[in-house]
Design an enzyme around this catalytic site. Structure first.
Site, PDB file in Angstrom:
ATOM      1  N   ASP A 165       0.850  -1.184   0.000  1.00 18.97           N
ATOM      2  CA  ASP A 165       0.000   0.000   0.000  1.00 18.97           C
ATOM      3  C   ASP A 165       0.893   1.243   0.000  1.00 18.97           C
ATOM      4  O   ASP A 165       1.697   1.429   0.917  1.00 18.97           O
ATOM      5  CB  ASP A 165      -0.859  -0.065   1.275  1.00 18.97           C
ATOM      6  CG  ASP A 165      -1.816   1.087   1.411  1.00 18.97           C
ATOM      7  OD1 ASP A 165      -1.698   2.078   0.651  1.00 18.97           O
ATOM      8  OD2 ASP A 165      -2.687   1.002   2.300  1.00 18.97           O
ATOM      9  N   ASP A 197      -6.037   6.914  -5.458  1.00 14.33           N
ATOM     10  CA  ASP A 197      -6.410   8.303  -5.148  1.00 14.33           C
ATOM     11  C   ASP A 197      -7.278   8.343  -3.879  1.00 14.33           C
ATOM     12  O   ASP A 197      -6.994   9.098  -2.930  1.00 14.33           O
ATOM     13  CB  ASP A 197      -7.177   8.860  -6.360  1.00 14.33           C
ATOM     14  CG  ASP A 197      -7.314  10.371  -6.359  1.00 14.33           C
ATOM     15  OD1 ASP A 197      -6.766  11.011  -5.460  1.00 14.33           O
ATOM     16  OD2 ASP A 197      -7.987  10.896  -7.281  1.00 14.33           O
ATOM     17  N   ILE A 233      -8.432   1.823 -12.918  1.00 16.64           N
ATOM     18  CA  ILE A 233      -9.670   2.333 -13.511  1.00 16.64           C
ATOM     19  C   ILE A 233      -9.440   2.816 -14.949  1.00 16.64           C
ATOM     20  O   ILE A 233     -10.319   2.696 -15.803  1.00 16.64           O
ATOM     21  CB  ILE A 233     -10.237   3.462 -12.605  1.00 16.64           C
ATOM     22  CG1 ILE A 233     -10.677   2.873 -11.254  1.00 16.64           C
ATOM     23  CG2 ILE A 233     -11.393   4.198 -13.271  1.00 16.64           C
ATOM     24  CD1 ILE A 233     -10.860   3.875 -10.133  1.00 16.64           C
ATOM     25  N   TYR A 234      -8.239   3.317 -15.251  1.00 21.21           N
ATOM     26  CA  TYR A 234      -7.941   3.847 -16.589  1.00 21.21           C
ATOM     27  C   TYR A 234      -7.524   2.772 -17.598  1.00 21.21           C
ATOM     28  O   TYR A 234      -7.270   3.100 -18.767  1.00 21.21           O
ATOM     29  CB  TYR A 234      -6.901   4.964 -16.501  1.00 21.21           C
ATOM     30  CG  TYR A 234      -7.443   6.294 -15.996  1.00 21.21           C
ATOM     31  CD1 TYR A 234      -8.805   6.473 -15.730  1.00 21.21           C
ATOM     32  CD2 TYR A 234      -6.598   7.383 -15.786  1.00 21.21           C
ATOM     33  CE1 TYR A 234      -9.285   7.687 -15.269  1.00 21.21           C
ATOM     34  CE2 TYR A 234      -7.085   8.603 -15.333  1.00 21.21           C
ATOM     35  CZ  TYR A 234      -8.433   8.754 -15.073  1.00 21.21           C
ATOM     36  OH  TYR A 234      -8.908   9.962 -14.616  1.00 21.21           O
TER      37      TYR A 234
HETATM   38  N1  AR6 Z   1      -1.391   1.566  -2.961  1.00 19.24           N
HETATM   39  C1  AR6 Z   1      -0.746   1.347  -4.130  1.00 19.24           C
HETATM   40  N2  AR6 Z   1      -1.377   1.050  -5.282  1.00 19.24           N
HETATM   41  C2  AR6 Z   1      -2.725   1.005  -5.261  1.00 19.24           C
HETATM   42  C3  AR6 Z   1      -3.479   1.231  -4.093  1.00 19.24           C
HETATM   43  C4  AR6 Z   1      -2.762   1.547  -2.898  1.00 19.24           C
HETATM   44  N3  AR6 Z   1      -3.380   1.784  -1.735  1.00 19.24           N
HETATM   45  N4  AR6 Z   1      -4.807   1.105  -4.402  1.00 19.24           N
HETATM   46  C5  AR6 Z   1      -4.863   0.799  -5.725  1.00 19.24           C
HETATM   47  N5  AR6 Z   1      -3.617   0.721  -6.236  1.00 19.24           N
HETATM   48  P1  AR6 Z   1      -6.190   3.383 -10.037  1.00 19.24           P
HETATM   49  P2  AR6 Z   1      -5.778   4.847 -12.563  1.00 19.24           P
HETATM   50  C6  AR6 Z   1      -3.173   0.415  -7.610  1.00 19.24           C
HETATM   51  O1  AR6 Z   1      -7.494   2.853 -10.513  1.00 19.24           O
HETATM   52  O2  AR6 Z   1      -5.916   3.607 -13.339  1.00 19.24           O
HETATM   53  C7  AR6 Z   1      -9.221   7.305  -9.538  1.00 19.24           C
HETATM   54  O3  AR6 Z   1     -10.607   7.346  -9.315  1.00 19.24           O
HETATM   55  C8  AR6 Z   1      -4.109  -0.370  -8.502  1.00 19.24           C
HETATM   56  O4  AR6 Z   1      -3.987  -1.765  -8.242  1.00 19.24           O
HETATM   57  O5  AR6 Z   1      -6.068   3.863  -8.649  1.00 19.24           O
HETATM   58  O6  AR6 Z   1      -4.625   5.776 -12.879  1.00 19.24           O
HETATM   59  C9  AR6 Z   1      -8.664   8.661  -9.929  1.00 19.24           C
HETATM   60  O7  AR6 Z   1      -9.336   9.710  -9.273  1.00 19.24           O
HETATM   61  C10 AR6 Z   1      -3.580  -0.007  -9.890  1.00 19.24           C
HETATM   62  O8  AR6 Z   1      -2.530  -0.896 -10.272  1.00 19.24           O
HETATM   63  O9  AR6 Z   1      -5.669   4.615 -10.967  1.00 19.24           O
HETATM   64  C11 AR6 Z   1      -8.882   8.679 -11.405  1.00 19.24           C
HETATM   65  O10 AR6 Z   1     -10.200   9.071 -11.713  1.00 19.24           O
HETATM   66  C12 AR6 Z   1      -2.974   1.379  -9.694  1.00 19.24           C
HETATM   67  O11 AR6 Z   1      -2.989   1.635  -8.283  1.00 19.24           O
HETATM   68  C13 AR6 Z   1      -8.671   7.234 -11.808  1.00 19.24           C
HETATM   69  O12 AR6 Z   1      -8.946   6.468 -10.652  1.00 19.24           O
HETATM   70  C14 AR6 Z   1      -3.731   2.480 -10.399  1.00 19.24           C
HETATM   71  O13 AR6 Z   1      -5.123   2.245 -10.309  1.00 19.24           O
HETATM   72  C15 AR6 Z   1      -7.237   6.956 -12.194  1.00 19.24           C
HETATM   73  O14 AR6 Z   1      -7.132   5.653 -12.705  1.00 19.24           O
END
Ligand code: AR6
Length: 171
Positions: free
Chosen positions: A9, A33, A123-124
């Site tokens: 995390d 985020d 999410i992206y």
């Molecule tokens: N620590 C580290 N990595 C994490 C954690 C954490 N606590 N939680 C999730 N991940 P995402 P995106 C990983 O969806 O694709 C948001 O709503 C996860 O497994 O967080 O860039 C923003 O506001 C994945 O590999 O970000 C934007 O609207 C990585 O973080 C949108 O999502 C990125 O997943 C951005 O989408």
């Protein structure tokens, strides 16, 4: 710059800065985020709102910096990754810019250590293998006299395995 890999995390990291995979509104969201805002408290959102008032959000590939609030990290660097569009919208270049611009901001703020999540791979929906290659190359190619260590923090085991593979390759 030394490169480290951990699974876990990012909100628990003790680096000078952690990077957030934000969106252009800078007002928070789900995924990493949401986790960063929850763990860091309202000071981060307050700082994001001040940036919005000044410059109206953050463009894809760009980065802004705020306090780390209650986190162990002193700063959060918010960068906006590209939404995957089957490679039709220069997503690879935009993702690379996220890493480079985050590192530049970290240098401007004299950060010795920085931790990255796997930007855009949640999410992206950016394909994870390609994203890992871009991230590792961007960080390896960045020459810094200020930043001593960059850590990739992989939350999911699939990304962790991809980064292990990528980092074991010839630098
Ligand atoms: N620590 C580290 N990595 C994490 C954690 C954490 N606590 N939680 C999730 N991940 P995402 P995106 C990983 O969806 O694709 C948001 O709503 C996860 O497994 O967080 O860039 C923003 O506001 C994945 O590999 O970000 C934007 O609207 C990585 O973080 C949108 O999502 C990125 O997943 C951005 O989408």
């Amino acid at each position: 710059m030394k490169i480290k890999l951990v699974q876990g995390d990012i909100t628990k990291q003790e680096t000078t800065a952690i990077v957030n995979a934000a969106n252009s509104s800078l007002l928070g969201g789900g995924g990493v985020d949401g986790a960063i805002h929850r763990a860091g408290g309202p000071g981060i959102l307050e700082a994001c709102r001040a940036i919005r008032n000044r410059q109206g959000g953050c463009a894809v590939g760009e980065a802004v910096i705020t306090t780390g609030g209650r986190l162990k990290a002193r700063y959060v660097i918010h960068t906006v990754g590209p939404v995957w569009n089957h490679g039709r919208s220069h997503e690879a270049h935009k993702l690379e810019q996220c890493y480079v611009n985050s590192l530049r901001l970290a240098e401007d703020h004299q950060c010795k250590t920085i931790a990255f999540p796997n930007i855009s791979t949640g999410i992206y929906r950016f394909p994870k293998e390609q994203a890992a290659k871009i991230a590792v190359r961007a960080v390896r190619d960045f020459k810094s006299t200020i930043i001593e260590e960059a850590t990739f923090v992989c939350y999911d085991p699939e990304n962790y395995a991809l980064y292990q593979q990528e980092l074991s390759g010839t630098p």
